[in-house]
Design a protein around this motif. Structure first.
Motif, short mmCIF file in Angstrom:
data_model
loop_
_atom_site.label_atom_id
_atom_site.label_comp_id
_atom_site.label_asym_id
_atom_site.label_seq_id
_atom_site.Cartn_x
_atom_site.Cartn_y
_atom_site.Cartn_z
N ALA A 162 0.82 -1.21 0.00
CA ALA A 162 0.00 0.00 0.00
C ALA A 162 0.86 1.26 0.00
O ALA A 162 0.59 2.23 -0.72
CB ALA A 162 -0.93 -0.01 1.21
N THR A 186 -4.49 5.41 -3.18
CA THR A 186 -4.61 4.07 -2.62
C THR A 186 -5.35 4.07 -1.29
O THR A 186 -5.20 4.97 -0.47
CB THR A 186 -3.21 3.46 -2.41
N ILE A 202 -6.12 1.32 2.04
CA ILE A 202 -5.85 0.04 2.68
C ILE A 202 -6.89 -0.17 3.77
O ILE A 202 -7.16 0.73 4.57
CB ILE A 202 -4.41 -0.05 3.24
N LEU A 220 -2.28 7.86 0.66
CA LEU A 220 -2.75 6.58 1.20
C LEU A 220 -3.81 6.82 2.27
O LEU A 220 -3.60 7.58 3.22
CB LEU A 220 -1.58 5.79 1.80
#
Length: 459
Positions: A19, A29, A31, A107
């Motif tokens: 990730a 992204t 996770i 992220l």
């Protein structure tokens, strides 16, 4: 519905670094983690168990210190303090991992449980009670596995322990029965025996560690029995009952036995955590045991969906999960062509002595009718072992008679994992056993005795 470039389901030893790498590569992204960051290894696997094994090893070393001329009084084990130390280490590792995810630009870390609603569509039930729907171009499944609980009559009547829940004990069991005589069961069995528990290990196969060579199994059996651990093999559990104590009725051969104990640890393997994913909604194939089916590049049958780590089946090791991540990332973003085929498969069981394993075993080589020679030396002939009073076990290597390449090794010894790693490096580099035979190693080290090991082979 939110759209991401990539979604990683699970923050284990493949999911977390993947990730971060995806985000750093410019991919938006997410996770998703339903429990705590770090996966099995950090929270209920390698990190906590090896921390506690270190405590058990210290207790054992203190008890046998007299052989080295060191006089120690009564050895007392404080399991509550051992747990506190373990919890601190786990918290530190987990906190570092979580901080790394949260501080990575691009992220998003979501705490909740994901399930597929379409081919590239997910519904995430967040831990705060809300829900989010999302899609992604790339999805990576890294949800791991959970302890398998076999169907045993009466097992639901007791509060059995698993490899996860046993880590939270604060009082030493009076009598611990371990169901399962393989790596997890043996590590915990020896650990709690050294803490002071009476330990009985039950194994349905004819011997413990049935996937290893017979001499490895026999040597480990003797080591355990010499420490006072009872090993019962070739048996079937008929029924478990609970009154003032736990009663286990078994059949061993043609004889029936009744065991009474205070605690039961179930260590009979692991089951993939795929049920909640609702994979039927996205078309990802699983096998008859629920493991996600992948090819040699860890691709599922659905384009753009990958599976990494324990959830895909095969050897359930942290280092394999991490290697899965490196294969997937490099192939996607560095345009490499790495596969899982023929990659080395080292592992180490952290009993005392350790069992370090790499490559093919002697029995496997014979089944394949390979032209081999076997080198073997007992640790009682290893200078470093004698000096440190660590003479249990042996070193064994399998070599190809014609090419002199090392095909595999079983190192049942103190620091067996480290010695095995030396041989793995030789195998990776194509270094033949006759070169190791005359290699100059530092004296006195355990690895130095690889000289003597390969001198056992007559050319």
């Amino acid at each position: 519905m939110k759209h991401f470039d990539a979604i990683v389901i699970g923050s284990g030893q493949a999911g977390t670094p993947l990730a971060k790498k995806l985000a750093l590569a410019g991919k938006n992204t997410a996770i998703i983690e339903k429990n705590v960051v770090g996966g099995t290894c950090i929270n209920v696997g390698c990190t906590p168990t090896k921390a506690m094994i270190a405590s058990a090893g210290a207790a054992h070393a203190a008890r046998k210190a007299g052989a080295l001329g060191i006089e120690i009084g009564e050895v007392k084990v404080n399991l509550k303090k051992i747990k506190e130390r373990k919890d601190h280490i786990v918290s530190s590792f987990r906190g570092s991992s979580e901080k790394g995810l949260e501080s990575t630009e691009g992220l998003t870390l979501l705490h909740g449980e994901a399930s597929f609603t379409g081919e590239k569509e997910l519904l995430v039930k967040l831990n705060d009670g809300t829900q989010e729907k999302m899609t992604a171009d790339l999805i990576f499944i890294n949800v791991g596995a959970t302890p398998t609980i076999p169907a045993i009559d009466g097992s639901n009547e007791i509060e059995y322990l698993t490899s996860s829940s046993i880590l939270d004990l604060e009082e030493i069991p009076q009598h611990l029965v371990v169901i399962g005589g393989n790596y997890i069961g043996l590590e915990f069995g020896q650990m709690f025996s050294r803490f002071g528990s009476q330990v009985t290990i039950l194994e349905r196969s004819e011997r413990i560690m049935s996937r290893e060579d017979e001499d490895v199994s026999e040597a480990m059996t003797k080591i355990f029995e010499d420490e006072g651990i009872e090993i019962v093999t070739d048996m079937k559990i008929n029924k478990i009952e609970k009154s003032d104590q736990i009663t286990i009725q078994i059949t061993q051969g043609n004889e029936k036995r009744t065991l009474k104990c205070s605690h039961v640890l179930v260590a009979t393997g692991r089951t993939p955590q795929t049920k909640a994913l609702q994979l039927q909604n996205c078309g990802v194939a699983v096998n008859d045991r629920g493991y996600v089916t992948v090819d040699e590049k860890l691709r599922t049958n659905v384009e753009g969906i990958f599976a990494l780590g324990d959830v895909k089946g095969g050897p359930a090791f942290t280092h394999i999960s991490y290697n899965d991540y490196t294969i997937v990332y490099r192939n996607l973003f560095e345009k490499t062509n790495y596969t899982t085929e023929d990659r080395p498969m080292p592992y180490c069981m952290f009993t005392d002595p350790q069992l370090g394993r790499i490559g093919i075993s002697e029995s496997e080589a014979k089944e394949k009718n390979l032209n081999i020679k076997v080198a073997k030396i007992p640790m009682s002939e290893v200078a470093r072992g004698i000096e440190t009073n660590e003479t249990l076990g042996f070193m064994k290597a399998i070599v190809d008679t014609d090419t002199k390449q090392i095909l595999g090794a079983s190192i049942l010894a103190a620091q067996g994992g480290e010695i095995m790693s030396v041989l793995e490096m030789a195998m990776e580099g194509g270094i033949t056993y006759d070169r190791i035979r005359y290699c100059v190693f530092a004296h006195p080290t355990y690895s130095e005795s690889l000289n003597n090991l390969f001198m056992k082979i007559e050319d």
